[in-house]
Enzyme design. Structure first.
Site, PDB file in Angstrom:
ATOM      1  N   GLU A   1       0.853  -1.204   0.000  1.00 45.64           N
ATOM      2  CA  GLU A   1       0.000   0.000   0.000  1.00 45.64           C
ATOM      3  C   GLU A   1       0.882   1.244   0.000  1.00 45.64           C
ATOM      4  O   GLU A   1       1.784   1.363   0.816  1.00 45.64           O
ATOM      5  CB  GLU A   1      -0.918  -0.032   1.233  1.00 45.64           C
ATOM      6  CG  GLU A   1      -1.613   1.267   1.573  1.00 45.64           C
ATOM      7  CD  GLU A   1      -2.436   1.876   0.434  1.00 45.64           C
ATOM      8  OE1 GLU A   1      -3.283   1.175  -0.136  1.00 45.64           O
ATOM      9  OE2 GLU A   1      -2.203   3.071   0.118  1.00 45.64           O
TER      10      GLU A   1
ATOM     11  N   HIS B   1     -25.638   0.133  -1.055  1.00 45.59           N
ATOM     12  CA  HIS B   1     -26.623   0.250  -2.129  1.00 45.59           C
ATOM     13  C   HIS B   1     -27.491  -1.002  -2.202  1.00 45.59           C
ATOM     14  O   HIS B   1     -27.002  -2.121  -2.015  1.00 45.59           O
ATOM     15  CB  HIS B   1     -25.921   0.509  -3.467  1.00 45.59           C
ATOM     16  CG  HIS B   1     -25.416   1.921  -3.576  1.00 45.59           C
ATOM     17  ND1 HIS B   1     -26.266   3.003  -3.581  1.00 45.59           N
ATOM     18  CD2 HIS B   1     -24.159   2.425  -3.653  1.00 45.59           C
ATOM     19  CE1 HIS B   1     -25.558   4.121  -3.668  1.00 45.59           C
ATOM     20  NE2 HIS B   1     -24.274   3.803  -3.708  1.00 45.59           N
TER      21      HIS B   1
ATOM     22  N   SER C   1     -18.588   3.299  -7.844  1.00 47.18           N
ATOM     23  CA  SER C   1     -19.780   2.923  -7.094  1.00 47.18           C
ATOM     24  C   SER C   1     -20.533   1.817  -7.832  1.00 47.18           C
ATOM     25  O   SER C   1     -20.636   1.873  -9.060  1.00 47.18           O
ATOM     26  CB  SER C   1     -20.679   4.152  -6.928  1.00 47.18           C
ATOM     27  OG  SER C   1     -21.693   3.863  -6.014  1.00 47.18           O
TER      28      SER C   1
ATOM     29  N   CYS D   1     -11.443  13.709  23.845  1.00 51.04           N
ATOM     30  CA  CYS D   1     -12.152  14.438  22.781  1.00 51.04           C
ATOM     31  C   CYS D   1     -13.577  14.670  23.267  1.00 51.04           C
ATOM     32  O   CYS D   1     -14.349  13.718  23.416  1.00 51.04           O
ATOM     33  CB  CYS D   1     -12.131  13.619  21.496  1.00 51.04           C
ATOM     34  SG  CYS D   1     -13.244  14.232  20.232  1.00 51.04           S
TER      35      CYS D   1
ATOM     36  N   CYS E   1      -8.970  18.634  21.320  1.00 49.09           N
ATOM     37  CA  CYS E   1      -8.326  17.372  21.719  1.00 49.09           C
ATOM     38  C   CYS E   1      -6.927  17.173  21.137  1.00 49.09           C
ATOM     39  O   CYS E   1      -6.139  16.422  21.707  1.00 49.09           O
ATOM     40  CB  CYS E   1      -9.214  16.177  21.395  1.00 49.09           C
ATOM     41  SG  CYS E   1      -9.602  16.000  19.659  1.00 49.09           S
TER      42      CYS E   1
HETATM   43  C1  FAD Z   1     -17.488  10.272  -4.330  1.00 49.36           C
HETATM   44  C2  FAD Z   1     -17.696   8.791  -4.199  1.00 49.36           C
HETATM   45  C3  FAD Z   1     -18.859   8.287  -3.605  1.00 49.36           C
HETATM   46  C4  FAD Z   1     -19.066   6.915  -3.507  1.00 49.36           C
HETATM   47  N1  FAD Z   1     -20.143   6.442  -2.814  1.00 49.36           N
HETATM   48  C5  FAD Z   1     -20.298   5.100  -2.662  1.00 49.36           C
HETATM   49  C6  FAD Z   1     -21.354   4.588  -1.875  1.00 49.36           C
HETATM   50  O1  FAD Z   1     -22.084   5.321  -1.231  1.00 49.36           O
HETATM   51  N2  FAD Z   1     -21.521   3.245  -1.825  1.00 49.36           N
HETATM   52  C7  FAD Z   1     -20.714   2.386  -2.511  1.00 49.36           C
HETATM   53  O2  FAD Z   1     -20.962   1.190  -2.465  1.00 49.36           O
HETATM   54  N3  FAD Z   1     -19.660   2.847  -3.214  1.00 49.36           N
HETATM   55  C8  FAD Z   1     -19.424   4.172  -3.288  1.00 49.36           C
HETATM   56  N4  FAD Z   1     -18.360   4.660  -3.974  1.00 49.36           N
HETATM   57  C9  FAD Z   1     -17.444   3.728  -4.599  1.00 49.36           C
HETATM   58  C10 FAD Z   1     -16.429   3.180  -3.613  1.00 49.36           C
HETATM   59  O3  FAD Z   1     -15.970   4.167  -2.725  1.00 49.36           O
HETATM   60  C11 FAD Z   1     -15.261   2.610  -4.395  1.00 49.36           C
HETATM   61  O4  FAD Z   1     -15.760   1.760  -5.390  1.00 49.36           O
HETATM   62  C12 FAD Z   1     -14.336   1.809  -3.510  1.00 49.36           C
HETATM   63  O5  FAD Z   1     -13.918   2.569  -2.406  1.00 49.36           O
HETATM   64  C13 FAD Z   1     -13.145   1.365  -4.333  1.00 49.36           C
HETATM   65  O6  FAD Z   1     -12.275   0.694  -3.481  1.00 49.36           O
HETATM   66  P1  FAD Z   1     -10.842   0.271  -3.986  1.00 49.36           P
HETATM   67  O7  FAD Z   1     -10.242  -0.507  -2.894  1.00 49.36           O
HETATM   68  O8  FAD Z   1     -10.966  -0.350  -5.328  1.00 49.36           O
HETATM   69  O9  FAD Z   1     -10.085   1.654  -4.266  1.00 49.36           O
HETATM   70  P2  FAD Z   1      -9.411   2.707  -3.276  1.00 49.36           P
HETATM   71  O10 FAD Z   1     -10.193   2.929  -2.064  1.00 49.36           O
HETATM   72  O11 FAD Z   1      -9.083   3.883  -4.114  1.00 49.36           O
HETATM   73  O12 FAD Z   1      -8.090   1.981  -2.827  1.00 49.36           O
HETATM   74  C14 FAD Z   1      -6.976   1.829  -3.666  1.00 49.36           C
HETATM   75  C15 FAD Z   1      -5.763   1.729  -2.772  1.00 49.36           C
HETATM   76  O13 FAD Z   1      -4.624   1.485  -3.577  1.00 49.36           O
HETATM   77  C16 FAD Z   1      -3.560   2.293  -3.122  1.00 49.36           C
HETATM   78  N5  FAD Z   1      -2.645   2.469  -4.247  1.00 49.36           N
HETATM   79  C17 FAD Z   1      -2.848   3.176  -5.374  1.00 49.36           C
HETATM   80  N6  FAD Z   1      -1.780   3.089  -6.178  1.00 49.36           N
HETATM   81  C18 FAD Z   1      -0.887   2.282  -5.560  1.00 49.36           C
HETATM   82  C19 FAD Z   1       0.413   1.819  -5.897  1.00 49.36           C
HETATM   83  N7  FAD Z   1       1.000   2.168  -7.042  1.00 49.36           N
HETATM   84  N8  FAD Z   1       1.066   1.019  -5.011  1.00 49.36           N
HETATM   85  C20 FAD Z   1       0.478   0.665  -3.832  1.00 49.36           C
HETATM   86  N9  FAD Z   1      -0.753   1.099  -3.468  1.00 49.36           N
HETATM   87  C21 FAD Z   1      -1.428   1.885  -4.327  1.00 49.36           C
HETATM   88  C22 FAD Z   1      -4.238   3.573  -2.677  1.00 49.36           C
HETATM   89  O14 FAD Z   1      -3.438   4.329  -1.796  1.00 49.36           O
HETATM   90  C23 FAD Z   1      -5.487   3.025  -2.022  1.00 49.36           C
HETATM   91  O15 FAD Z   1      -5.288   2.746  -0.660  1.00 49.36           O
HETATM   92  C24 FAD Z   1     -18.115   6.027  -4.052  1.00 49.36           C
HETATM   93  C25 FAD Z   1     -16.930   6.530  -4.617  1.00 49.36           C
HETATM   94  C26 FAD Z   1     -16.710   7.896  -4.658  1.00 49.36           C
HETATM   95  C27 FAD Z   1     -15.412   8.413  -5.191  1.00 49.36           C
END
Ligand code: FAD
Length: 491
Positions: A34, A52, A346, A410, A452
């Site tokens: 990470e 959802h 999402s 806090c 805090c």
């Molecule tokens: C504005 C918004 C609202 C949303 N609302 C909802 C909701 O209400 N309900 C729902 O179900 N979904 C929602 N989503 C979608 C949901 O948040 C995402 O689909 C989900 O968080 C994606 O998770 P992930 O682990 O794929 O990505 P991320 O959470 O982006 O995690 C990716 C990880 O990879 C790491 N990383 C990146 N590049 C590298 C690298 N080169 N080397 C090592 N680590 C790296 C990053 O630091 C991060 O920790 C929403 C998204 C957004 C942006």
């Protein structure tokens, strides 16, 4: 040299953490790489936190399938790990006749996906369910809910660490290379090897995939800004309020959502940007969010904003195309043990546990019969109960047992000294102030740490002898008190 792991996960968002958690239920070695100093700091902590129900996705798509499976698994997981969630329901409101047809379309789509108990109700009935709504009709979605998104990701990651997953934090993967019987993930400082690689690097997953697979798609960052409202508003809101979907929207529209911490969220905005790491919030967007929210909910009181944040969507569709792409699980014949999870926008939060099950049970374990661990081989790590939410008698008992619970550090969130120390002693070894904040909720209240933070600093100096240089907000690049502001000029 590090061992070659059975599985290496790149990216510890909600998807990577769900994968790590599920993999640690089997006899296999797991590493998580990470780039940030803590897990779940990207999109997974910066979203609406909505579970959802499944009305927004075309039947037959991966988003529909994994949303439906994910919401069931997510609530089980929350029960198991003690992560706060609530199936509070939501209302999608129509302000004019055309929007009523949109509600009918959504209802039919939801029913085709298997969403139960959907009802189109009158504006009067909607206002009874949630006072302050002035719509002509609404779609009531009783199976929609909310979850604490950061608690979910942290809880899964910490549980997997306790059960043997190796976390390499502050370690950015810069490329993937195939070596004779494994893959090497090159990081800025080291190499981590794995026989299976799962790339869940969120907005960076496309670019990282391209380091070994030139045909992997690009992703387009699309920012969503939010306003966080005070708990006094939370007391008036019992369920999420969404607008009827706009035809060309790349998001679900500005909605109003209660949070598991008792606050209310307004947002998100929807703007394609060039910087995938942006976290900026702007005054003009804040004003627009407030205006749009008032059209949905007339009871919204003024002067209640206590914070703002932004999350970045990983979009496969360009700004010209708009709308949503489907999740992409990319695995090529040349690299069958390399799986790229691309465009997990999402409902990725809702879908994450189901995506993890699918990748582990239906792909990896099809080819690698990792033995399931017995119940005795698993130590469940439950998300800690919040002192502030305990009954008075239980609080009294705990203060007698652990005197540090008698010291409220806090005031906004009622977090005790014991909870601060507990947050600091997390199994991932995270020692940042943001790490304490997300684990304990200290500094998350209306004073934003004004009261805090100095007390937390005192505690860390007294209990652990921290020097001023040890205090970092999110990691080495954000020193709190002492650090370099400018690079040295050698010119
Ligand atoms: C504005 C918004 C609202 C949303 N609302 C909802 C909701 O209400 N309900 C729902 O179900 N979904 C929602 N989503 C979608 C949901 O948040 C995402 O689909 C989900 O968080 C994606 O998770 P992930 O682990 O794929 O990505 P991320 O959470 O982006 O995690 C990716 C990880 O990879 C790491 N990383 C990146 N590049 C590298 C690298 N080169 N080397 C090592 N680590 C790296 C990053 O630091 C991060 O920790 C929403 C998204 C957004 C942006």
């Amino acid at each position: 040299m590090k061992p070659t792991f059975d599985v290496v996960i790149i990216g510890a968002g909600v998807v990577g953490s769900a994968l790590a958690r599920h993999l640690t239920r089997f006899a296999c070695s797991v590493a998580v790489v990470e780039k940030e100093s803590d897990v779940g700091m990207a999109a997974s902590a910066r979203n609406s936190g909505v579970i959802h129900a499944g009305i927004n996705y075309k039947p037959g798509t991966l988003r529909a399938r994994f949303c439906m499976e994910g919401r069931r698994l997510l609530t089980q997981l929350c029960e198991e790990l003690n992560v706060p969630y609530s199936i509070c329901g939501k209302l999608v409101v129509a302000m004019c006749e055309e929007e009523v047809s949109e509600l009918e379309r959504l209802k039919a789509q939801g029913e085709a996906n298997g969403v139960p108990d959907l009802r189109i109700i009158s504006g009067v009935e909607a206002a009874k369910l949630q006072p302050g709504i002035e719509a002509i009709a609404a779609l009531h979605v009783p199976t929609s809910g909310i979850v604490s998104p950061y608690a979910l990701t942290l809880a899964m990651a910490e549980d997997s660490a306790v059960n043997g997953a190796n976390f390499y934090l502050a370690t950015e993967a810069v490329g993937i290379e195939h070596q004779h019987n494994c893959y090497a993930i090159h990081t800025k400082s080291d190499t981590v090897r794995g026989r299976w690689i799962i790339n869940c690097a969120g907005i960076h997953s496309g670019r990282l995939a391209q380091s070994i697979d030139s045909e992997a798609p690009d992703l387009y960052p699309c920012v969503g800004e939010y306003l966080l409202l005070d708990k006094q508003v939370g007391e008036k809101l019992s369920m999420s309020i969404y607008p009827a979907p706009q035809a060309d929207g790349a998001g679900l529209g500005v909605h109003i959502t209660p949070t598991m911490d008792g606050n209310v969220l307004l947002g998100p905005s929807n703007e394609y940007v060039s910087d995938p790491e942006t976290r900026c919030c702007t005054g003009s967007t804040a004003n627009r969010l407030l205006e749009e929210a008032k059209t949905l909910w007339s009871d919204l009181p003024p002067q209640v904003v206590i914070g703002a944040y932004a999350g970045v969507r990983s979009k496969q569709t360009s700004p010209e195309v708009g709308g949503f792409g489907d999740f992409l699980f990319r695995r090529t014949p040349n690299h069958p043990q390399l799986i790229h999870l691309i465009g997990i926008e999402s409902p990725g939060l809702t879908a994450a546990p189901a995506i993890a099950r699918h990748i582990v049970d239906e792909i990896i374990r099809n080819e690698e019969p990792f033995k399931p661990k017995t119940a005795e081989e698993i130590s469940l790590r439950r998300w800690p109960l919040r002192f502030d939410e305990l009954p008075e008698k239980e609080k009294e008992r705990l203060v007698r047992e652990i005197p540090d619970h008698g010291d409220i550090v806090c005031r906004c969130e009622g977090v005790t000294k014991h909870e601060i120390l507990q947050a600091l002693n997390n199994p991932l070894g995270v020692r940042t102030l943001a790490g304490i904040k997300y684990r304990s909720r200290a500094m998350m209240g209306r004073c934003n740490g004004g009261y805090c933070l100095p007390r937390i600093v005192d505690i860390l100096q007294q209990e652990y002898g921290w020097e001023p240089t040890a205090f970092q907000l999110r990691g080495p690049t954000s020193p709190m008190f002492v650090g370099r502001l400018l690079e040295e000029d050698h010119g």
